[in-house]
Design a protein around this motif. Structure first.
Motif, PDB file in Angstrom:
ATOM      1  N   LEU A  38       0.823  -1.211   0.000  1.00  0.00           N
ATOM      2  CA  LEU A  38       0.000   0.000   0.000  1.00  0.00           C
ATOM      3  C   LEU A  38       0.856   1.260   0.000  1.00  0.00           C
ATOM      4  N   ARG A  39       1.887   1.278   0.831  1.00  0.00           N
ATOM      5  CA  ARG A  39       2.750   2.455   0.907  1.00  0.00           C
ATOM      6  C   ARG A  39       3.389   2.740  -0.451  1.00  0.00           C
ATOM      7  N   GLY A  40       3.849   1.688  -1.125  1.00  0.00           N
ATOM      8  CA  GLY A  40       4.459   1.864  -2.431  1.00  0.00           C
ATOM      9  C   GLY A  40       3.482   2.393  -3.462  1.00  0.00           C
ATOM     10  N   LEU A  41       2.261   1.855  -3.472  1.00  0.00           N
ATOM     11  CA  LEU A  41       1.259   2.292  -4.444  1.00  0.00           C
ATOM     12  C   LEU A  41       0.810   3.728  -4.183  1.00  0.00           C
ATOM     13  N   VAL A  42       0.611   4.065  -2.909  1.00  0.00           N
ATOM     14  CA  VAL A  42       0.178   5.417  -2.556  1.00  0.00           C
ATOM     15  C   VAL A  42       1.210   6.444  -3.009  1.00  0.00           C
ATOM     16  N   ARG A  43       2.478   6.176  -2.728  1.00  0.00           N
ATOM     17  CA  ARG A  43       3.533   7.123  -3.094  1.00  0.00           C
ATOM     18  C   ARG A  43       3.729   7.171  -4.610  1.00  0.00           C
ATOM     19  N   LYS A  44       3.753   6.007  -5.252  1.00  0.00           N
ATOM     20  CA  LYS A  44       4.009   5.964  -6.697  1.00  0.00           C
ATOM     21  C   LYS A  44       2.897   6.644  -7.487  1.00  0.00           C
ATOM     22  N   MET A  45       1.641   6.441  -7.054  1.00  0.00           N
ATOM     23  CA  MET A  45       0.502   6.989  -7.788  1.00  0.00           C
ATOM     24  C   MET A  45       0.117   8.384  -7.317  1.00  0.00           C
ATOM     25  N   GLY A  46       0.741   8.863  -6.222  1.00  0.00           N
ATOM     26  CA  GLY A  46       0.382  10.167  -5.677  1.00  0.00           C
ATOM     27  C   GLY A  46      -1.053  10.224  -5.210  1.00  0.00           C
ATOM     28  N   LEU A  47      -1.521   9.140  -4.607  1.00  0.00           N
ATOM     29  CA  LEU A  47      -2.924   9.036  -4.227  1.00  0.00           C
ATOM     30  C   LEU A  47      -3.272   9.941  -3.046  1.00  0.00           C
ATOM     31  N   SER A  48      -4.482  10.450  -3.077  1.00  0.00           N
ATOM     32  CA  SER A  48      -5.084  11.043  -1.885  1.00  0.00           C
ATOM     33  C   SER A  48      -5.910   9.938  -1.239  1.00  0.00           C
ATOM     34  N   ALA A  49      -5.830   9.835   0.073  1.00  0.00           N
ATOM     35  CA  ALA A  49      -6.529   8.736   0.737  1.00  0.00           C
ATOM     36  C   ALA A  49      -6.954   9.146   2.139  1.00  0.00           C
ATOM     37  N   ILE A  50      -8.023   8.510   2.598  1.00  0.00           N
ATOM     38  CA  ILE A  50      -8.471   8.619   3.984  1.00  0.00           C
ATOM     39  C   ILE A  50      -8.530   7.209   4.533  1.00  0.00           C
ATOM     40  N   ILE A  51      -7.766   6.955   5.590  1.00  0.00           N
ATOM     41  CA  ILE A  51      -7.632   5.612   6.145  1.00  0.00           C
ATOM     42  C   ILE A  51      -8.150   5.589   7.570  1.00  0.00           C
ATOM     43  N   VAL A  52      -9.110   4.726   7.827  1.00  0.00           N
ATOM     44  CA  VAL A  52      -9.641   4.512   9.166  1.00  0.00           C
ATOM     45  C   VAL A  52      -9.009   3.251   9.739  1.00  0.00           C
ATOM     46  N   THR A  53      -8.485   3.338  10.943  1.00  0.00           N
ATOM     47  CA  THR A  53      -7.879   2.166  11.581  1.00  0.00           C
ATOM     48  C   THR A  53      -7.807   2.384  13.087  1.00  0.00           C
ATOM     49  N   HIS A  54      -7.689   1.286  13.809  1.00  0.00           N
ATOM     50  CA  HIS A  54      -7.395   1.384  15.243  1.00  0.00           C
ATOM     51  C   HIS A  54      -5.921   1.140  15.494  1.00  0.00           C
ATOM     52  N   ASP A  55      -5.174   0.832  14.425  1.00  0.00           N
ATOM     53  CA  ASP A  55      -3.774   0.444  14.527  1.00  0.00           C
ATOM     54  C   ASP A  55      -2.876   1.655  14.252  1.00  0.00           C
ATOM     55  N   LEU A  56      -2.236   2.156  15.289  1.00  0.00           N
ATOM     56  CA  LEU A  56      -1.387   3.344  15.132  1.00  0.00           C
ATOM     57  C   LEU A  56      -0.172   3.083  14.245  1.00  0.00           C
ATOM     58  N   ALA A  57       0.284   1.831  14.175  1.00  0.00           N
ATOM     59  CA  ALA A  57       1.418   1.511  13.305  1.00  0.00           C
ATOM     60  C   ALA A  57       1.047   1.712  11.839  1.00  0.00           C
ATOM     61  N   VAL A  58      -0.213   1.471  11.501  1.00  0.00           N
ATOM     62  CA  VAL A  58      -0.678   1.645  10.121  1.00  0.00           C
ATOM     63  C   VAL A  58      -0.619   3.117   9.728  1.00  0.00           C
ATOM     64  N   VAL A  59      -1.137   3.990  10.586  1.00  0.00           N
ATOM     65  CA  VAL A  59      -1.127   5.414  10.241  1.00  0.00           C
ATOM     66  C   VAL A  59       0.288   5.987  10.312  1.00  0.00           C
ATOM     67  N   ARG A  60       1.090   5.479  11.201  1.00  0.00           N
ATOM     68  CA  ARG A  60       2.486   5.931  11.270  1.00  0.00           C
ATOM     69  C   ARG A  60       3.173   5.691   9.925  1.00  0.00           C
ATOM     70  N   LEU A  61       2.866   4.570   9.298  1.00  0.00           N
ATOM     71  CA  LEU A  61       3.517   4.198   8.051  1.00  0.00           C
ATOM     72  C   LEU A  61       2.906   4.892   6.837  1.00  0.00           C
ATOM     73  N   LEU A  62       1.581   5.117   6.867  1.00  0.00           N
ATOM     74  CA  LEU A  62       0.892   5.553   5.653  1.00  0.00           C
ATOM     75  C   LEU A  62       0.415   7.002   5.654  1.00  0.00           C
ATOM     76  N   ALA A  63       0.086   7.545   6.822  1.00  0.00           N
ATOM     77  CA  ALA A  63      -0.634   8.822   6.858  1.00  0.00           C
ATOM     78  C   ALA A  63       0.290  10.024   7.043  1.00  0.00           C
ATOM     79  N   ASP A  64      -0.006  11.099   6.316  1.00  0.00           N
ATOM     80  CA  ASP A  64       0.702  12.372   6.486  1.00  0.00           C
ATOM     81  C   ASP A  64       0.147  13.138   7.684  1.00  0.00           C
TER      82      ASP A  64
END
Length: 256
Positions: free
Chosen positions: A192-218
């Motif tokens: 996911l991180r690779g695709l988001v960065r490569k495609m320049g995606l805008s995204a909204i991610i809901v999670t209870h896992d702080l490690a997920v947002v640490r890795l993916l969210a600005d």
């Protein structure tokens, strides 16, 4: 820079219970926003209001259309919202089965999204589907297999391919790694991180896992009891939380 999505005073109530209340934020092109909180915090209700799956009781969700005009998606007609969800928007469900046609082949699942935006040539559709299966690490030899023959991680990767094949401008993700084994989660997050960065995606991610947002969210929003209690750059919020609830969330993770 003009926001891609402008959310103003979005609220949703279930009788006397608050789903979410008074939510405001802007999302800019190429930005990933994470929304975290415990179960019942309102994060999934908010996501579904933003994605048009629920109608908020108050507020506007304005999206920059391809002509540069900001349109309130809440007041759009149902056909207009459906078209938006097939073209410029995508939604990755927590349970891949909710986002896939389980009785259709893997290639067919990806191809359906292409046909929804006007693709008609079978050879081109199949070639694009095979290409995207490769991007999400699914072998070309599985193109004619049905999702029911795939593992949970493979189903989720297929759902991602189905959603991203048309190059949407905004992707909603609801617990995209939820329910998967830790090793499978790590592989999916890297993808996911690779695709988001490569495609320049805008995204909204809901999670209870702080490690997920640490890795993916600005940027990060923390929700409690239907309201946003803290927001800011992801690293700032997680490394120096200001609200007592955010401090509790971060400390509980550190103690695990």
């Amino acid at each position: 820079m003009t926001p891609l999505l402008k959310v103003e005073n979005v609220s949703k109530f279930y009788g006397n219970r608050i789903g979410c209340e008074g939510v405001d934020f802007d999302l800019y092109p190429g930005e990933v926003m994470g929304i975290v909180g415990e179960s019942g915090s309102g994060k999934s209700t908010l996501l579904n209001c933003l994605a048009g799956h629920l109608t908020p009781d108050t507020g506007e969700v304005r999206f920059e259309m391809r002509d540069g005009m900001m349109r309130d998606t809440v007041s759009m007609s149902e056909p207009e919202r459906r078209m938006l969800s097939r073209t410029d928007w995508a939604f990755v469900h927590q349970h891949a089965r909710d986002g896939l046609r389980m009785n259709v082949s893997a290639g067919g699942n990806v191809g359906e999204r292409l046909m929804a935006v006007g693709a008609r040539h079978y050879g081109d559709i199949r070639e694009e589907a095979v290409d995207w299966l490769g991007r999400v690490e699914i072998s070309e030899s599985r193109v004619d297999d049905r999702p029911s023959q795939f593992s949970g991680g493979m189903q989720q990767r297929l759902q991602i391919a189905r959603n991203l094949v048309t190059g949407p401008r905004l992707v909603f993700m609801d617990e995209p790694t939820g329910g998967l084994d830790v090793s499978v989660q790590a592989r999916l997050l890297d993808l996911l991180r690779g695709l988001v960065r490569k495609m320049g995606l805008s995204a909204i991610i809901v999670t209870h896992d702080l490690a997920v947002v640490r890795l993916l969210a600005d940027r990060l929003m923390v929700m409690k009891d239907g309201q946003v209690v803290e927001t800011g750059l992801t690293d700032q919020v997680l490394d120096d939380p200001q609200h007592a609830y955010t401090q509790l969330l971060v400390s509980s993770v550190l103690q695990v």
